[in-house]
Motif scaffolding. Sequence first.
Motif, PDB file in Angstrom:
ATOM      1  N   ARG A 114     -25.899 -14.541  34.027  1.00 40.44           N
ATOM      2  CA  ARG A 114     -25.524 -15.849  34.566  1.00 40.44           C
ATOM      3  C   ARG A 114     -24.358 -15.689  35.530  1.00 40.44           C
ATOM      4  O   ARG A 114     -23.490 -14.851  35.317  1.00 40.44           O
ATOM      5  CB  ARG A 114     -25.051 -16.787  33.449  1.00 40.44           C
ATOM      6  CG  ARG A 114     -26.060 -17.030  32.370  1.00 40.44           C
ATOM      7  CD  ARG A 114     -27.037 -18.111  32.804  1.00 40.44           C
ATOM      8  NE  ARG A 114     -28.028 -18.345  31.789  1.00 40.44           N
ATOM      9  CZ  ARG A 114     -29.192 -17.688  31.722  1.00 40.44           C
ATOM     10  NH1 ARG A 114     -29.455 -16.746  32.601  1.00 40.44           N
ATOM     11  NH2 ARG A 114     -30.066 -17.972  30.792  1.00 40.44           N
ATOM     12  N   ALA A 115     -24.320 -16.559  36.539  1.00 43.57           N
ATOM     13  CA  ALA A 115     -23.196 -16.500  37.470  1.00 43.57           C
ATOM     14  C   ALA A 115     -22.804 -17.893  37.950  1.00 43.57           C
ATOM     15  O   ALA A 115     -23.663 -18.732  38.222  1.00 43.57           O
ATOM     16  CB  ALA A 115     -23.568 -15.649  38.673  1.00 43.57           C
ATOM     17  N   ASN A 116     -21.520 -18.144  38.001  1.00 44.85           N
ATOM     18  CA  ASN A 116     -20.983 -19.353  38.623  1.00 44.85           C
ATOM     19  C   ASN A 116     -19.992 -18.911  39.685  1.00 44.85           C
ATOM     20  O   ASN A 116     -19.077 -18.143  39.389  1.00 44.85           O
ATOM     21  CB  ASN A 116     -20.234 -20.225  37.617  1.00 44.85           C
ATOM     22  CG  ASN A 116     -21.163 -20.773  36.566  1.00 44.85           C
ATOM     23  OD1 ASN A 116     -22.166 -21.395  36.876  1.00 44.85           O
ATOM     24  ND2 ASN A 116     -20.829 -20.523  35.310  1.00 44.85           N
ATOM     25  N   ALA A 117     -20.185 -19.387  40.891  1.00 44.55           N
ATOM     26  CA  ALA A 117     -19.253 -19.012  41.957  1.00 44.55           C
ATOM     27  C   ALA A 117     -18.728 -20.277  42.613  1.00 44.55           C
ATOM     28  O   ALA A 117     -19.505 -21.097  43.081  1.00 44.55           O
ATOM     29  CB  ALA A 117     -19.955 -18.139  42.984  1.00 44.55           C
ATOM     30  N   ILE A 118     -17.432 -20.468  42.575  1.00 45.13           N
ATOM     31  CA  ILE A 118     -16.816 -21.641  43.192  1.00 45.13           C
ATOM     32  C   ILE A 118     -15.738 -21.173  44.166  1.00 45.13           C
ATOM     33  O   ILE A 118     -14.663 -20.782  43.740  1.00 45.13           O
ATOM     34  CB  ILE A 118     -16.206 -22.584  42.133  1.00 45.13           C
ATOM     35  CG1 ILE A 118     -17.253 -22.906  41.068  1.00 45.13           C
ATOM     36  CG2 ILE A 118     -15.665 -23.840  42.782  1.00 45.13           C
ATOM     37  CD1 ILE A 118     -16.747 -23.787  39.961  1.00 45.13           C
TER      38      ILE A 118
END
Lengths: 474, 151
Positions: free
Chosen positions: B97-101
């Motif tokens: 999983r990846a979250n990039a902000i």
Amino acid sequence: MSRFAPKHTTRQDLQPQTYEHGYSSPTTNYAFISQPGLSSKVVEAISAYKTEPPWLRHSRLAAYKLFTAKPIPTWGGDLSQIDYDAIHYYLKPTAAETKSWAEVPPEIKITFDRLGIPQAERAVLAGVKAQYDSEVIYGSIKKMLSDQGVIFISTDEAVKKYPDLFKQYFGTLIPAGDNKFAALNTAVWSGGSFVYVPAGVTVTLPLQAYFRINAPQAGQFERTLIIAEAGSQVHYVEGCTAPAFSSASLHSAVVEIFVGPGARVQYTTIQNWYKTVYNLVTKRARVETEGEMIWTDFNMGSKLSMKYPGYILAGKGARGETLSLALAGPDQHQDTGSKAVHLAPYTTSTIISKSISKGGGRTSYRGLVNIGPQAHHSKSKVVCDALLLDELSRSDTYPTNRIFNHQVSLEHEATVSKIGAEQLFYLMSRGLTEEAASKLIVSGFVAPLVKKLPLEYAVEMNRLIDLEMEGSIG
Amino acid sequence: MKTITLTHSGSYTYTLSQAGSELAVIGRFWLKGQDQLDLHLTIIHAAPRTSATTSLKAVVAGRGVVNFNGTIIVKPGASQTNSFLEERVLLLSEKARANAIPNLEIMSADVKCSHAAAIGQIDADQLFYLMSRGLSRPRATHLLAQGFLDT
């Protein structure tokens, strides 16, 4: 013709009289104006006034409870200055909607004549809705389309004429509990457009809705439902203006769009509210297999806009595209963006956002890309470009990317810059004045978006941007 | 130029308060199994002519989760600022999983700021090329992921 009010902001002390559509008409002849403030009584009164079915009254009351229970959002723009008790939640200008332009009351007719609505209708539109404060006062659609089964009526009329169709879709995509302002809209909504395009029908000319706030401290809460059946195509355009009042008005719309398999819907907004209007809008589309949704979102007016048109890509191969342009002048905050939720495989989304801040204005891009576990082979591309014209202005980018699948491609790029000294120098060395050169660079900056508009709107849009830029550079 | 290398989860804030100062922030991560990485990074440009490049990259295998939350803030008056922030993630497994902000808050005009975020997988063509040269799939994948982190 000028349906979109140009604003001359040549000086820092923005003069209200230079907003071309800042005039207003008296409200003495209105059929009904609710007392300022909101209570369950006001909600019931609106429902009773419209003689709605009981389920709709219950839905309004339940939404009102949600509205009072939900806290004011603390992110985004400054919402603390809205005085909910000073706003009139329902203002009915005429007794009934009319199909003939001649029957529109004279003072309202003057307003829309000045905005150029009837000429535009004759020339380039397939159908028109004109909403004045809370109610749609005029509506028409070309006979050829209604013969094909296309429905283009006010949402209030849809409740009466097509109760089953309305109930099947209303509030299913944006429930009242979605956010505080969706709850407010569900409680006090009035007007808006109801569009139904049967399977396989292509509406070649755009359908236009025109929204005008006339009364001071008015709240406009239109509710729009667009249903495009399999293989159909439609382009819906909305324009917004308001008089130059010093008191704040509130515009809080909800727009739900259902894009059937293989259907294509384009929704264009040209928002040019006066700079005391709070524009808090929830817009969402659900796109089925191979369907396509395009949001073209132009924000120039209002004090604060918080608007993130989104799409739920629910069917395999569905596409979503957002083209967003924001201009913020003195005392304006454009907090706009887009949300792409990928639920099905092979879905694609493209978000292109361009913003220009000047004279202390603030633009923010706020977006979400969510690629779910089932959405393998999905692609998303987000590009945000911001132009800052002076030291007082501000530009922000707040993108959120959530990826729950490894077979995807996601790209996000953002740049913030000023007008390039080299570009400026080059053009000036060719004999252009600094202002002309700056204007040329700005039009080049926005050109990829303006190009997506129908020609007639594109010409108008370029003229408007030129006026906005006048004297503001250098 | 000062270079900072990040190796662990956490909240980091770097302020460029001296005119003309330069900063490079680099973070390279390889997550496996149940690894989770939460990185909050804020770069504040508070003085003129400052420049910063921030590069965060992660390869995520197994059930790894990566959260990159980076912000560039350019304060009023910090003119002629250059800042770049990149967040790139390579997902190797289905459960990764990846979250990039990547955020930008720009309060000064004469600046050049940009950010990029990309989340993707191993390029199929590159994998095919290496395997045609006799490398096993895991070996080829490892090599490509290593190359992704090294650049």
